[in-house]
Design a protein around this motif. Sequence first.
Motif, PDB file in Angstrom:
ATOM      1  N   LEU A 195       0.828  -1.199   0.000  1.00 37.95           N
ATOM      2  CA  LEU A 195       0.000   0.000   0.000  1.00 37.95           C
ATOM      3  C   LEU A 195       0.866   1.254   0.000  1.00 37.95           C
ATOM      4  N   ILE A 196       0.729   2.074  -1.021  1.00 40.74           N
ATOM      5  CA  ILE A 196       1.532   3.292  -1.107  1.00 40.74           C
ATOM      6  C   ILE A 196       1.179   4.273   0.008  1.00 40.74           C
ATOM      7  N   ASN A 197      -0.102   4.324   0.384  1.00 41.07           N
ATOM      8  CA  ASN A 197      -0.529   5.297   1.402  1.00 41.07           C
ATOM      9  C   ASN A 197       0.199   5.075   2.720  1.00 41.07           C
ATOM     10  N   GLU A 198       0.529   3.804   3.004  1.00 39.87           N
ATOM     11  CA  GLU A 198       1.211   3.497   4.249  1.00 39.87           C
ATOM     12  C   GLU A 198       2.636   4.009   4.232  1.00 39.87           C
ATOM     13  N   ILE A 199       3.202   4.043   3.039  1.00 46.60           N
ATOM     14  CA  ILE A 199       4.615   4.320   2.889  1.00 46.60           C
ATOM     15  C   ILE A 199       4.886   5.808   2.690  1.00 46.60           C
ATOM     16  N   GLU A 200       3.996   6.482   1.937  1.00 43.27           N
ATOM     17  CA  GLU A 200       4.330   7.843   1.502  1.00 43.27           C
ATOM     18  C   GLU A 200       4.485   8.804   2.665  1.00 43.27           C
ATOM     19  N   LYS A 201       3.828   8.493   3.794  1.00 44.95           N
ATOM     20  CA  LYS A 201       3.910   9.408   4.925  1.00 44.95           C
ATOM     21  C   LYS A 201       5.221   9.276   5.679  1.00 44.95           C
ATOM     22  N   VAL A 202       5.943   8.200   5.455  1.00 47.31           N
ATOM     23  CA  VAL A 202       7.132   7.970   6.275  1.00 47.31           C
ATOM     24  C   VAL A 202       8.408   7.758   5.449  1.00 47.31           C
ATOM     25  N   ALA A 203       8.265   7.322   4.215  1.00 46.19           N
ATOM     26  CA  ALA A 203       9.454   6.968   3.435  1.00 46.19           C
ATOM     27  C   ALA A 203      10.179   8.202   2.908  1.00 46.19           C
ATOM     28  N   THR A 204      11.496   8.086   2.794  1.00 42.81           N
ATOM     29  CA  THR A 204      12.269   9.123   2.124  1.00 42.81           C
ATOM     30  C   THR A 204      12.596   8.672   0.704  1.00 42.81           C
ATOM     31  N   HIS A 205      12.672   7.362   0.526  1.00 47.48           N
ATOM     32  CA  HIS A 205      12.966   6.802  -0.787  1.00 47.48           C
ATOM     33  C   HIS A 205      11.990   5.677  -1.075  1.00 47.48           C
ATOM     34  N   VAL A 206      11.800   5.434  -2.358  1.00 47.52           N
ATOM     35  CA  VAL A 206      10.830   4.419  -2.744  1.00 47.52           C
ATOM     36  C   VAL A 206      11.419   3.543  -3.843  1.00 47.52           C
ATOM     37  N   GLY A 207      11.155   2.249  -3.738  1.00 48.83           N
ATOM     38  CA  GLY A 207      11.459   1.335  -4.826  1.00 48.83           C
ATOM     39  C   GLY A 207      10.174   0.591  -5.139  1.00 48.83           C
ATOM     40  N   VAL A 208       9.831   0.494  -6.416  1.00 52.02           N
ATOM     41  CA  VAL A 208       8.596  -0.193  -6.784  1.00 52.02           C
ATOM     42  C   VAL A 208       8.961  -1.436  -7.576  1.00 52.02           C
ATOM     43  N   ILE A 209       8.445  -2.566  -7.131  1.00 49.59           N
ATOM     44  CA  ILE A 209       8.751  -3.820  -7.811  1.00 49.59           C
ATOM     45  C   ILE A 209       7.475  -4.372  -8.415  1.00 49.59           C
ATOM     46  N   GLN A 210       7.608  -4.889  -9.629  1.00 45.60           N
ATOM     47  CA  GLN A 210       6.448  -5.438 -10.326  1.00 45.60           C
ATOM     48  C   GLN A 210       6.903  -6.668 -11.088  1.00 45.60           C
ATOM     49  N   GLN A 211       6.266  -7.778 -10.856  1.00 52.09           N
ATOM     50  CA  GLN A 211       6.608  -9.055 -11.491  1.00 52.09           C
ATOM     51  C   GLN A 211       8.115  -9.324 -11.471  1.00 52.09           C
ATOM     52  N   GLY A 212       8.703  -9.102 -10.292  1.00 49.22           N
ATOM     53  CA  GLY A 212      10.106  -9.444 -10.116  1.00 49.22           C
ATOM     54  C   GLY A 212      11.088  -8.453 -10.707  1.00 49.22           C
ATOM     55  N   ARG A 213      10.593  -7.333 -11.229  1.00 47.19           N
ATOM     56  CA  ARG A 213      11.497  -6.312 -11.763  1.00 47.19           C
ATOM     57  C   ARG A 213      11.302  -5.006 -11.022  1.00 47.19           C
ATOM     58  N   LEU A 214      12.391  -4.293 -10.812  1.00 50.64           N
ATOM     59  CA  LEU A 214      12.304  -2.984 -10.180  1.00 50.64           C
ATOM     60  C   LEU A 214      11.888  -1.981 -11.251  1.00 50.64           C
TER      61      LEU A 214
END
Lengths: 311, 283
Positions: A195-214
Amino acid sequence: MNSSSSPLLATHGLCFSFGKRPILHDVNLRVEPGSIYGFLGPNGAGKSTTMRLLLGLLRPAAGSVQLFGHDLARHRVALLGRVGALIENPSLYDHLTGHENVEATRRLRGVAAHRTAEVLALVGLTDNAHRPAREYSLGMRQRLGLAIALLSDPDLLLLDEPTNGLDPNGIIEMRELMRRLRQEQGKTIVVSSHLINEIEKVATHVGVIQQGRLVFQGSLPDLQRLQTGRTRLVLETQDADTCRNLLPRLLAGATPAGPGTLWLPWVSREHTAEVAAAVTAAGLPLYGLHLEQPSLEDTFLHLTEARPTLA
Amino acid sequence: MNSVLTPALPELATLPAATNPFGQLRRTLAADALKLRRTAALRLTLLSGAFPVLLAFLIFFFKGHEILKAGGTPWPRFISLAWQTAGTLLLPLFVVLLTSLVVNIETKATAWKHLYAQPVGRGAVFFSKLLLILALNAVALVLFVGLVLGAGALLGVLQPKLGFQAHAVPMEVVLRMLGRTYVATLGLLAVQYVVSLYWRSFVVPVGVGMGAVVATVALLSWEHADKIPYAAPLMTSVSMRMSKAGVLEAGHELAKHEWYSLAWCGGALLLGYLLLYRRNMTT
């Protein structure tokens, strides 16, 4: 992302498969010291597998993991001494009390005795420390798992879906705790979530993975900039088709979103003014013209839907 | 993004020192011992010896005068009755249950992933649990022997006619049997340990163990029965004999099946260690 500083955690061309089924493909993570790295992806994208590779629980088919600048495969035991982890649901011994659960890992890691009470206090479990873990609620179990992860005062914390099964209050508490750990103690945290909403309030950096690829990696502002590129102009008029036929040049990139609604990619303020003038000049009613910015969630969904090239 | 004054960041270049393998083993053992609290494995260890002794005690209490018609020392008959009750079926089943229960402590807590993500080597995890099971097995056997001797002494008080109080305990034979019986359990203990670790379930090792014990009983007359690790405790138990003079006798050296038990132990542990050392930790 500042590429001049050396990362605290890096993976190079990490690949993994279960038998013939490929799970991860060429994952290059880069986590800066002192950051909270939100590791995002839908269920089954390979988040947990990546976390397990980062801890040496799995052996990569190809590629390597570097922690604190050292190769994990070669110095696993030494490096894990500086890492605390909470992988999926916490591993708790139900027949032991909360205190004994912490104590078991404390003995295993050879950490000073006073740390047990300290970490229990840190996650707010002091009052329940002498109850058996089997009586703990889901939120308490998660906090106890976090206390155990924090025992050795690790430089790097790996938290795999730490808010799984928590109620809204528990989620806010967990977020506050992560923020405090980073700000007050300078910890680096990798936290996975779907869930992005959980992360956006606290993260400084983000990595998004989809079907085993960044599919994306960068700072939170980078992700926000990516979303600005996807801003659209919403034009409301009487009849979308008539409007498009009358202004073929200006509205070439428009897509009808309703009988009287057109979506245009946003270009510039001048372009917006030109569209407004042209519509009125053509004698068409202009009911509304506004900018719509997709939410971070839309951007995240967009990233995890298609398979764009590596950002 | 809020920029924060982070406290001094950890030094990256220096590799933290790992403790030596023995230090890791010691710490793992300290943790494993703590996890035993309030477990079925611990209760089983402390109580399992009582059942065969109670049985032998009751038989002698009510029917002792018929069994000991010939007179002389009652100890050899009493000891061999208790030992054979324990050794034929109960002891192999005890070892099967004990290893499965100890390994199941981690499985039940889904703690393998946690354990292998700690700064101790896989060897420390492997040998710590093994040592713990070996120690519990020894405690159970010693408790059993203590109970046998205690029950005999009690019979001496309650049924003085049987003569327990008037004759010396054949201590040397008892201790020799204790050592040999322990050796006889090691083969199946190691096999069961590796099976439990490999399948990481409670049902599979208990099923395999029970099946093997039952099959062993059926195969006892087979010429290669002494090579089955599950048969060794039974063979050791029945090897204790009484001479015509009523003296308890047991071989001074390890019997063939006990050597096989040791070989099974070494082989199974080596194979298990190699199998588990490089294994991926999924689910």
